[in-house]
Design an enzyme around this catalytic site. Structure first.
Site, PDB file in Angstrom:
ATOM      1  N   HIS A 191      44.168  -3.214 -15.655  1.00  0.00           N
ATOM      2  CA  HIS A 191      43.891  -4.366 -16.387  1.00  0.00           C
ATOM      3  C   HIS A 191      44.729  -4.639 -17.531  1.00  0.00           C
ATOM      4  CE1 HIS A 191      42.644  -8.185 -18.068  1.00  0.00           C
ATOM      5  NE2 HIS A 191      42.505  -8.795 -16.845  1.00  0.00           N
ATOM      6  N   LYS A 222      43.270 -13.476 -25.084  1.00  0.00           N
ATOM      7  CA  LYS A 222      42.468 -12.340 -25.693  1.00  0.00           C
ATOM      8  C   LYS A 222      42.115 -12.199 -27.008  1.00  0.00           C
ATOM      9  CE  LYS A 222      43.491 -11.364 -20.852  1.00  0.00           C
ATOM     10  NZ  LYS A 222      42.477 -11.817 -20.263  1.00  0.00           N
ATOM     11  N   ASP A 259      38.249 -12.759 -41.026  1.00  0.00           N
ATOM     12  CA  ASP A 259      38.404 -12.691 -42.302  1.00  0.00           C
ATOM     13  C   ASP A 259      40.039 -12.543 -42.783  1.00  0.00           C
ATOM     14  OD1 ASP A 259      36.174 -12.618 -42.962  1.00  0.00           O
ATOM     15  OD2 ASP A 259      35.708 -10.422 -43.259  1.00  0.00           O
ATOM     16  N   ASP A 313      63.032   1.911 -23.510  1.00  0.00           N
ATOM     17  CA  ASP A 313      63.453   2.608 -24.744  1.00  0.00           C
ATOM     18  C   ASP A 313      63.307   3.875 -25.769  1.00  0.00           C
ATOM     19  OD1 ASP A 313      66.191   2.751 -22.757  1.00  0.00           O
ATOM     20  OD2 ASP A 313      66.602   1.733 -24.472  1.00  0.00           O
ATOM     21  N   LYS A 361      48.439  -4.193 -19.660  1.00  0.00           N
ATOM     22  CA  LYS A 361      49.806  -5.382 -19.168  1.00  0.00           C
ATOM     23  C   LYS A 361      50.945  -4.481 -20.428  1.00  0.00           C
ATOM     24  CE  LYS A 361      46.895  -7.959 -18.195  1.00  0.00           C
ATOM     25  NZ  LYS A 361      45.596  -8.551 -18.346  1.00  0.00           N
ATOM     26  N   HIS A 408      43.924 -18.336 -21.335  1.00  0.00           N
ATOM     27  CA  HIS A 408      43.807 -16.759 -20.788  1.00  0.00           C
ATOM     28  C   HIS A 408      44.342 -16.267 -21.917  1.00  0.00           C
ATOM     29  CE1 HIS A 408      45.272 -13.441 -18.794  1.00  0.00           C
ATOM     30  NE2 HIS A 408      43.578 -13.845 -17.646  1.00  0.00           N
TER      31      HIS A 408
END
EC number: 2.7.8.-
Length: 482
Positions: A224, A402, A407, A231, A226, A400
């Protein structure tokens, strides 16, 4: 033979329950979450054949198994040396203790779990949607000189996917090495495009191919993540896959997502993560050289720690990091997630924080891209509202992102949802930033999303129809299997 012919269905049913009971015994000895255990038992015993199929697809456990070994990469001398160099940065924890206060426990937790090092020399750019990400990414691809590595749950050969693949093919012609790992369940690339990718010289492998997998649990343990590394200097991580769904210019439904672009030492852990996945997916050896880990000569000083979790880690690192962040919060907790299907530990931590006068706010989609996930998420909202958690439903489109801010000193942006699958089953990666300015940026983005959200009222939510509550209860029962 005549007896078998006349009693074929009875024999099949008996065989089903023999296998089901065997699976039940296996589940009981796995020490799973009681709710998850009960869900599997009910499915196995109440739904003949279907229960076995569900268990086959979702019920296998491979955490700590040798099939996900990382030794081929981690034992290479160059990787060991990079890990040792990053070790020096871990000693700078004392320099940021004044900023982090008790949040420095997070750094030590992840280090003790997976030797995840704190890196302090980084520049991090916050990206608020796919349009912004792909513009930056295409520019970085054009400037690449040595290699480009991509590890993605979803890559599609639609408009944006084709644009990026074409750009990658152009770089191969210039002598740049391009490697791609795609998840075989999440991604959708036509045979014609796969041929083009191969012919132009891009190396691409599928992660745990579904049709030809050597393993059971084919729907479990998906990649899952990404991740992009260019380089060895530039890294991308977050919630945005490569698909037109994430490009609002090509999408009828507004898609709100969050990603980050990193330049600095934190790119090295991302590079190591990519190599461990590449080693597994390609099932071949790769010689890793120092060219993949160049020195950072910039002026960025943002502390960043890369948290990865999956069946190849001994602990649920991202879930534990979220738990520690919540339990150590003193002022505020701001969470955005598309799927809120948490375990008991996270629910309890949020309830306790809210009842301890910590400002806790949660944004989830009003309309999800999965009706089961939507009802499962809604089943948890009442107990949060009752404890004083402010829950908002995003209405502008689909959120979408996440993300998490605690604080004004700790922020998380990554691929992990607040659900069972991200916490325990899939391969995930989050970047943790310990920086007030970055937290301020992410908080401003969170507050902007609040303006496009509806705040839920406890009494009104509590009085929703019995039919709705029934559907939610059924979806919640299935939640551990999602």
């Amino acid at each position: 033979m005549e007896f078998i012919k006349n009693h074929i269905w009875q024999i099949i049913i008996v065989l089903n329950y023999v296998l089901a009971l065997s699976a039940v015994v296996t589940v009981l000895f796995k020490r799973l979450n009681p709710t998850k255990t009960l869900s599997y038992i009910i499915v196995l015993l109440v739904f003949p054949f279907v229960g076995l199929l569900v268990y086959y697809l979702f019920g296998q456990e491979y955490r700590k198994s040798k099939i996900f070994s990382r030794k081929n990469v981690l034992n290479q001398s160059i990787v060991k040396r990079i890990q040792q160099e990053l070790e020096l940065d871990t000693k700078t924890i004392n320099k940021v203790d004044d900023l982090l206060d008790e949040k420095s426990k997070l750094i030590r937790l992840l280090y003790n779990n997976e030797k995840s090092k704190l890196t302090v020399d980084n520049e991090v750019n916050l990206i608020k949607d796919g349009d912004e990400k792909f513009k930056l990414l295409l520019d970085d691809i054009k400037k690449a000189e040595h290699h480009i590595h991509l590890e993605y749950f979803i890559i599609k050969d639609d408009k944006i996917g084709t644009l990026i693949i074409d750009a990658l093919c152009d770089k191969v012609k210039e002598g740049v090495v391009v490697r791609i790992v795609i998840d075989d369940v999440g991604s959708s690339i036509t045979s014609k495009m796969k041929k083009k990718i191969k012919d132009c010289g891009i190396e691409m492998y599928s992660f745990m191919p579904v049709l030809f997998s050597k393993f059971t649990g084919q729907m479990n343990y998906r990649d899952h993540r990404k991740i992009i590394v260019i380089d060895g200097k530039i890294g991308y991580v977050g919630g945005i896959n490569i698909s037109d769904n994430y490009v609002n210019a090509n999408n009828n439904r507004y898609w709100r997502d969050t990603h980050i672009r990193i330049v600095g030492e934190a790119v090295k852990p991302l590079q190591i993560l990519f190599f461990t996945t590449w080693d597994f997916a390609s099932d071949g050896e790769i010689k890793i050289s120092k060219d993949y880990f160049p020195s950072y000569n910039g002026k960025g000083k943002m502390p960043v720690q890369i948290a990865a979790s999956g069946p190849d880690t001994d602990w649920s690192n991202i879930m534990e990091a979220i738990f520690v962040a919540i339990t150590n919060a003193e002022e505020c907790i701001y969470i955005t997630t598309p799927y809120f299907i948490p375990n008991d530990e996270i629910i309890t931590a949020l309830q306790v924080a809210a009842r301890s006068n910590v400002e806790v706010k949660l944004i989830v989609p009003k309309k999800s891209d999965s009706w089961v996930a939507e009802y499962a998420t809604n089943s948890y909202i009442e107990q949060l509202l009752e404890a004083g958690v402010e829950v908002y439903q995003y209405t502008k489109g689909f959120v979408h992102s996440k993300t998490m801010v605690v604080d004004d000193v700790f922020a998380s942006v990554g691929t992990a949802n607040m659900d069972y699958r991200s916490f325990n089953i899939n391969f995930e990666v989050n970047a943790l930033m310990y920086n007030k300015d970055f937290c301020t940026q992410l908080t401003e983005l969170f507050n902007a999303d609040l303006k496009d959200s509806e705040k839920l009222d406890y009494q009104k939510w509590k009085n929703r129809s019995k039919g709705t509550k029934t559907v939610e209860a059924i979806a919640r029962l299935a939640a551990p299997l999602l």
